[in-house]
Design a protein around this motif. Structure first.
Motif, short mmCIF file in Angstrom:
data_model
loop_
_atom_site.label_atom_id
_atom_site.label_comp_id
_atom_site.label_asym_id
_atom_site.label_seq_id
_atom_site.Cartn_x
_atom_site.Cartn_y
_atom_site.Cartn_z
N THR A 22 -2.13 -65.42 67.62
CA THR A 22 -1.21 -66.35 68.26
C THR A 22 0.06 -66.51 67.44
O THR A 22 1.16 -66.59 68.00
CB THR A 22 -1.91 -67.70 68.50
N ALA A 23 -0.06 -66.55 66.14
CA ALA A 23 1.13 -66.67 65.28
C ALA A 23 2.07 -65.49 65.51
O ALA A 23 3.29 -65.68 65.63
CB ALA A 23 0.72 -66.75 63.81
N ARG A 24 1.52 -64.28 65.62
CA ARG A 24 2.36 -63.11 65.91
C ARG A 24 2.99 -63.24 67.30
O ARG A 24 4.16 -62.94 67.50
CB ARG A 24 1.54 -61.83 65.81
N GLY A 25 2.18 -63.68 68.28
CA GLY A 25 2.70 -63.82 69.64
C GLY A 25 3.80 -64.87 69.73
O GLY A 25 4.82 -64.65 70.39
N VAL A 26 3.61 -65.98 69.07
CA VAL A 26 4.62 -67.05 69.09
C VAL A 26 5.91 -66.56 68.41
O VAL A 26 7.01 -66.87 68.88
CB VAL A 26 4.07 -68.33 68.42
N SER A 27 5.78 -65.78 67.36
CA SER A 27 6.98 -65.26 66.68
C SER A 27 7.80 -64.37 67.60
O SER A 27 9.01 -64.20 67.40
CB SER A 27 6.61 -64.51 65.40
N GLN A 28 7.16 -63.82 68.65
CA GLN A 28 7.85 -62.98 69.62
C GLN A 28 8.36 -63.78 70.82
O GLN A 28 9.08 -63.25 71.65
CB GLN A 28 6.91 -61.87 70.11
N GLU A 112 -4.30 -82.66 78.57
CA GLU A 112 -3.39 -83.72 78.14
C GLU A 112 -2.72 -83.35 76.82
O GLU A 112 -1.54 -83.64 76.62
CB GLU A 112 -4.13 -85.06 78.01
N ASP A 113 -3.47 -82.69 75.92
CA ASP A 113 -2.86 -82.21 74.68
C ASP A 113 -1.77 -81.19 74.97
O ASP A 113 -0.71 -81.21 74.34
CB ASP A 113 -3.91 -81.55 73.77
N SER A 114 -2.03 -80.29 75.92
CA SER A 114 -1.01 -79.29 76.27
C SER A 114 0.27 -79.97 76.73
O SER A 114 1.38 -79.56 76.37
CB SER A 114 -1.52 -78.35 77.36
N ARG A 115 0.11 -81.02 77.51
CA ARG A 115 1.27 -81.77 78.00
C ARG A 115 1.92 -82.59 76.88
O ARG A 115 3.13 -82.51 76.67
CB ARG A 115 0.84 -82.70 79.13
N ASP A 116 1.12 -83.38 76.18
CA ASP A 116 1.66 -84.37 75.26
C ASP A 116 2.01 -83.81 73.88
O ASP A 116 3.07 -84.11 73.35
CB ASP A 116 0.68 -85.53 75.09
N ALA A 117 1.13 -83.02 73.30
CA ALA A 117 1.36 -82.52 71.95
C ALA A 117 2.16 -81.22 71.94
O ALA A 117 2.83 -80.93 70.97
CB ALA A 117 0.01 -82.29 71.24
N PHE A 118 2.09 -80.46 73.04
CA PHE A 118 2.74 -79.15 73.06
C PHE A 118 3.89 -79.05 74.05
O PHE A 118 4.50 -78.00 74.17
CB PHE A 118 1.69 -78.06 73.34
N ALA A 119 4.17 -80.13 74.77
CA ALA A 119 5.26 -80.16 75.74
C ALA A 119 5.16 -79.03 76.76
O ALA A 119 6.16 -78.42 77.15
CB ALA A 119 6.63 -80.15 75.04
N ILE A 120 3.95 -78.74 77.19
CA ILE A 120 3.70 -77.74 78.23
C ILE A 120 2.86 -78.45 79.30
O ILE A 120 1.63 -78.42 79.27
CB ILE A 120 3.00 -76.49 77.67
N PRO A 121 3.53 -79.11 80.26
CA PRO A 121 2.84 -79.97 81.22
C PRO A 121 2.36 -79.28 82.49
O PRO A 121 1.83 -79.92 83.39
CB PRO A 121 3.95 -80.97 81.58
N SER A 180 3.51 -74.65 67.69
CA SER A 180 4.20 -75.25 68.84
C SER A 180 5.66 -75.53 68.51
O SER A 180 6.54 -75.30 69.35
CB SER A 180 3.50 -76.54 69.25
N ASP A 181 5.92 -76.02 67.32
CA ASP A 181 7.31 -76.28 66.91
C ASP A 181 8.13 -74.99 66.97
O ASP A 181 9.27 -74.99 67.44
CB ASP A 181 7.36 -76.87 65.50
N THR A 182 7.55 -73.89 66.51
CA THR A 182 8.24 -72.60 66.56
C THR A 182 8.49 -72.19 68.01
O THR A 182 9.60 -71.77 68.37
CB THR A 182 7.42 -71.52 65.83
N TYR A 183 7.46 -72.30 68.85
CA TYR A 183 7.62 -71.93 70.26
C TYR A 183 8.70 -72.79 70.92
O TYR A 183 9.59 -72.27 71.59
CB TYR A 183 6.31 -72.07 71.01
N PRO A 193 8.69 -67.88 83.26
CA PRO A 193 9.12 -68.78 84.32
C PRO A 193 8.80 -70.25 84.08
O PRO A 193 9.66 -71.11 84.26
CB PRO A 193 8.38 -68.26 85.56
N LEU A 194 7.58 -70.58 83.68
CA LEU A 194 7.21 -71.97 83.39
C LEU A 194 7.03 -72.10 81.88
O LEU A 194 5.95 -72.07 81.35
CB LEU A 194 5.91 -72.35 84.12
N ASN A 195 8.14 -72.26 81.20
CA ASN A 195 8.03 -72.37 79.75
C ASN A 195 8.14 -73.80 79.34
O ASN A 195 7.94 -74.22 78.29
CB ASN A 195 9.01 -71.48 79.02
#
Length: 195
Positions: A22-28, A112-121, A180-183, A193-195
């Motif tokens: 995931t770290a590699r994927g997020v870096s991309q 709820e974590d995806s929405r609240d902690a990761f800003a992916i609602p 998440s901060d990096t993403y 499309p839905l980022n």
């Protein structure tokens, strides 16, 4: 067979196998979602993968893992396997897990974590807009599968093991917060499309 509890083993796989991918994927520019498949018999890892929405917006962590699983060729019967998701699967991913024949899935973070902690609602918005369901409104135990939150499993352990698992859970959350901060800092540059 390992003497570790299933919760401890699932945390191992998240820490050692999924997070590095995931770290590699997020870096991309990909999102922070990943998944893995393990054998029920001995909790050994079959495959770990991560989100690859930059290649295809349907390659959520779970769906991309299933894609890669079937690319392996001859695969074990899914009834003999555990499906592990870092985040509670969205409706598309739940359907893919179901269509693949898994009778279970385990997850680390909730919708709820995806929405609240990761800003992916998007998971909760789709549940509400398409299916008219509130958060958690789907049936976690149904005719197809049973789902389990790893945090809930940790709560069932003996006090010493429970405390150790809670410490590991907190450490994993810290690592995902950094991913998440990096993403979030770079998502405007990707074409998801839905980022």
């Amino acid at each position: 067979m390992s003497t570790k509890t299933i919760a401890a083993r699932l945390l191992d796989v998240i820490e050692e196998d999924i997070i590095p991918l995931t770290a590699r994927g997020v870096s991309q520019g990909n999102k922070v979602f990943g998944a893995a498949i393990l054998r029920k018999s001995d909790l050994s890892l079959v495959l770990a993968e991560t989100n690859n929405e930059l290649e295809n917006p349907l390659w959520h962590g779970e769906v991309h893992t299933l894609k890669r699983f079937y690319e392996m060729g001859e695969v074990p019967d899914t009834k003999e396997l555990i499906f592990l998701s870092t985040h509670e699967p969205c409706t598309m991913c739940m359907s893919a897990i179901t269509w693949a024949g898994f009778d279970n899935f385990y997850y680390f973070f909730s919708h709820e974590d995806s929405r609240d902690a990761f800003a992916i609602p998007h998971d909760l918005k789709i549940l509400k807009e398409v299916f008219d369901l509130e958060p958690g409104g789907y049936r976690r135990n149904n005719a197809f599968w049973n789902s389990f939150a790893i945090a809930d499993l940790a709560e069932t352990e003996e006090p010493g093991e429970r405390d150790a698992l809670k410490a590991r859970i907190a450490a994993i959350k810290t690592r995902y917060n950094a991913l998440s901060d990096t993403y979030q800092a770079n998502k405007a540059d990707n074409k998801i499309p839905l980022n």
